[in-house]
Design an enzyme around this catalytic site. Structure first.
Site, PDB file in Angstrom:
ATOM      1  N   LYS A   9       0.861  -1.289   0.102  1.00 36.93           N
ATOM      2  CA  LYS A   9      -0.026  -0.013  -0.108  1.00 36.93           C
ATOM      3  C   LYS A   9       0.958   1.442  -0.051  1.00 36.93           C
ATOM      4  CE  LYS A   9      -3.997  -2.363   2.377  1.00 36.93           C
ATOM      5  NZ  LYS A   9      -4.767  -2.256   3.595  1.00 36.93           N
ATOM      6  N   TYR A  49     -12.380  -2.462  -3.474  1.00 40.51           N
ATOM      7  CA  TYR A  49     -12.813  -2.683  -1.961  1.00 40.51           C
ATOM      8  C   TYR A  49     -14.380  -2.684  -2.010  1.00 40.51           C
ATOM      9  CZ  TYR A  49      -8.304  -2.223  -0.008  1.00 40.51           C
ATOM     10  OH  TYR A  49      -6.855  -2.386   0.623  1.00 40.51           O
ATOM     11  N   PHE A  57     -15.514   3.094   7.470  1.00 35.38           N
ATOM     12  CA  PHE A  57     -14.321   3.686   7.085  1.00 35.38           C
ATOM     13  C   PHE A  57     -13.886   3.550   5.437  1.00 35.38           C
ATOM     14  CE2 PHE A  57     -14.023  -0.859   8.217  1.00 35.38           C
ATOM     15  CZ  PHE A  57     -13.520  -1.400   6.931  1.00 35.38           C
ATOM     16  N   ARG A  85      -1.316 -14.913   3.565  1.00 34.27           N
ATOM     17  CA  ARG A  85      -2.036 -14.007   4.673  1.00 34.27           C
ATOM     18  C   ARG A  85      -1.346 -14.304   6.040  1.00 34.27           C
ATOM     19  NH1 ARG A  85      -6.768 -10.952   3.909  1.00 34.27           N
ATOM     20  NH2 ARG A  85      -7.603 -11.930   5.792  1.00 34.27           N
ATOM     21  N   THR A  91      -5.005  -8.099  10.382  1.00 30.70           N
ATOM     22  CA  THR A  91      -5.319  -6.949   9.453  1.00 30.70           C
ATOM     23  C   THR A  91      -4.963  -5.868  10.429  1.00 30.70           C
ATOM     24  OG1 THR A  91      -7.343  -8.046   8.478  1.00 30.70           O
ATOM     25  CG2 THR A  91      -7.210  -5.598   8.451  1.00 30.70           C
ATOM     26  N   ARG A 102       2.972  -7.146   8.979  1.00 30.86           N
ATOM     27  CA  ARG A 102       1.985  -6.054   9.674  1.00 30.86           C
ATOM     28  C   ARG A 102       2.797  -5.968  11.053  1.00 30.86           C
ATOM     29  NH1 ARG A 102      -3.235  -8.045   7.056  1.00 30.86           N
ATOM     30  NH2 ARG A 102      -3.481  -6.745   5.252  1.00 30.86           N
ATOM     31  N   ASN A 112      -1.834  -0.260   6.912  1.00 33.09           N
ATOM     32  CA  ASN A 112      -1.589  -1.752   7.444  1.00 33.09           C
ATOM     33  C   ASN A 112      -0.489  -2.216   6.361  1.00 33.09           C
ATOM     34  OD1 ASN A 112      -3.540  -2.342   5.542  1.00 33.09           O
ATOM     35  ND2 ASN A 112      -4.315  -3.698   7.049  1.00 33.09           N
ATOM     36  N   HIS A 115      -1.881  -5.428   1.338  1.00 32.75           N
ATOM     37  CA  HIS A 115      -3.128  -6.180   1.068  1.00 32.75           C
ATOM     38  C   HIS A 115      -2.971  -7.593   0.486  1.00 32.75           C
ATOM     39  CE1 HIS A 115      -7.273  -6.910  -0.226  1.00 32.75           C
ATOM     40  NE2 HIS A 115      -6.785  -7.328  -1.279  1.00 32.75           N
ATOM     41  N   GLU A 126      -9.408  -9.989  -8.052  1.00 35.19           N
ATOM     42  CA  GLU A 126      -8.565  -8.972  -7.690  1.00 35.19           C
ATOM     43  C   GLU A 126      -7.327  -8.884  -8.855  1.00 35.19           C
ATOM     44  OE1 GLU A 126      -7.577  -9.151  -3.717  1.00 35.19           O
ATOM     45  OE2 GLU A 126      -9.434  -8.663  -2.998  1.00 35.19           O
TER      46      GLU A 126
HETATM   47  P1  CMP Z   1      -7.158  -4.726   3.437  1.00 34.54           P
HETATM   48  O1  CMP Z   1      -6.575  -6.044   3.864  1.00 34.54           O
HETATM   49  O2  CMP Z   1      -6.551  -4.108   2.450  1.00 34.54           O
HETATM   50  O3  CMP Z   1      -8.793  -4.879   3.252  1.00 34.54           O
HETATM   51  C1  CMP Z   1      -9.518  -3.815   3.826  1.00 34.54           C
HETATM   52  C2  CMP Z   1      -8.973  -2.893   4.616  1.00 34.54           C
HETATM   53  O4  CMP Z   1      -9.739  -2.164   5.232  1.00 34.54           O
HETATM   54  C3  CMP Z   1      -8.033  -3.397   5.527  1.00 34.54           C
HETATM   55  O5  CMP Z   1      -6.889  -4.041   4.928  1.00 34.54           O
HETATM   56  C4  CMP Z   1      -7.488  -2.047   6.419  1.00 34.54           C
HETATM   57  O6  CMP Z   1      -6.470  -1.334   6.026  1.00 34.54           O
HETATM   58  C5  CMP Z   1      -8.899  -1.369   6.066  1.00 34.54           C
HETATM   59  N1  CMP Z   1      -9.586  -1.210   7.391  1.00 34.54           N
HETATM   60  C6  CMP Z   1     -10.201  -2.221   8.238  1.00 34.54           C
HETATM   61  N2  CMP Z   1     -10.824  -1.758   9.311  1.00 34.54           N
HETATM   62  C7  CMP Z   1     -10.559  -0.422   9.410  1.00 34.54           C
HETATM   63  C8  CMP Z   1     -10.911   0.704   9.893  1.00 34.54           C
HETATM   64  N3  CMP Z   1     -11.744   0.345  10.989  1.00 34.54           N
HETATM   65  N4  CMP Z   1     -10.528   1.819   9.819  1.00 34.54           N
HETATM   66  C9  CMP Z   1      -9.989   2.109   8.758  1.00 34.54           C
HETATM   67  N5  CMP Z   1      -9.450   1.050   7.909  1.00 34.54           N
HETATM   68  C10 CMP Z   1      -9.899  -0.261   8.113  1.00 34.54           C
END
Ligand code: CMP
Length: 143
Positions: A9, A49, A57, A85, A91, A102, A112, A115, A126
């Protein structure tokens, strides 16, 4: 051969973590079959997404993922979806164990670092959102 979509990211790219992340997957034994540095459009971000559309969010997520270049990748190998993963960690980096990407490099759930697809279906979806078939390489089976 199983394939997955992984993406460093904008925070990971700007912090100079592309090499570290690619190296971890290479050393594990997976093969990189496609990669590109790119800035994601709002439309592509919303498609990618889409499952989070109703989440509070969502707006911040789209804004962040389009805020700078990402490094989009396709990797292949035995059980690559699940194992990648595991190597990424939870996450939310605060729950991710040390030794995971992470866990080692992240602090907050919004930023984070990486992805990764969470299932065969999302990997196929994807990969096809980000790559044309012709952009994916094939390796000799002899190696
Ligand atoms: P990712 O694995 O890219 O998939 C969805 C993303 O949403 C996740 O990683 C996080 O970066 C983001 N995400 C999930 N929960 C939250 C949250 N509470 N606030 C902001 N971003 C979030």
């Amino acid at each position: 051969m199983e394939k997955t979509f992984l993406m460093v990211k904008p925070d990971g790219v700007q912090r100079g973590l592309i090499g570290e992340i690619v190296s971890r997957f290479e050393k594990k034994g997976f093969q990189l079959v496609g990669a590109k540095l790119m800035t994601i459009s709002k439309e592509l971000a919303e498609q990618h997404y889409g499952e989070h559309k109703e989440r509070p969010f969502f707006g911040d997520l789209v804004e962040f993922i389009t805020s700078g270049p990402v490094f989009a990748m396709v990797w292949q190998g035995e059980n690559v979806i699940h194992t990648a993963r595991q190597m990424m960690g939870s996450t939310n980096p605060k729950d991710a164990v040390q030794g995971t990407i992470r866990g080692d490099f992240g602090l907050t759930v919004g930023k984070n670092i990486i992805h990764g697809s969470d299932s065969t279906e999302s990997a196929e979806r994807e990969i096809s959102l980000f790559f044309k078939d012709a952009e994916l390489e094939e390796y000799s089976k002899l190696i």
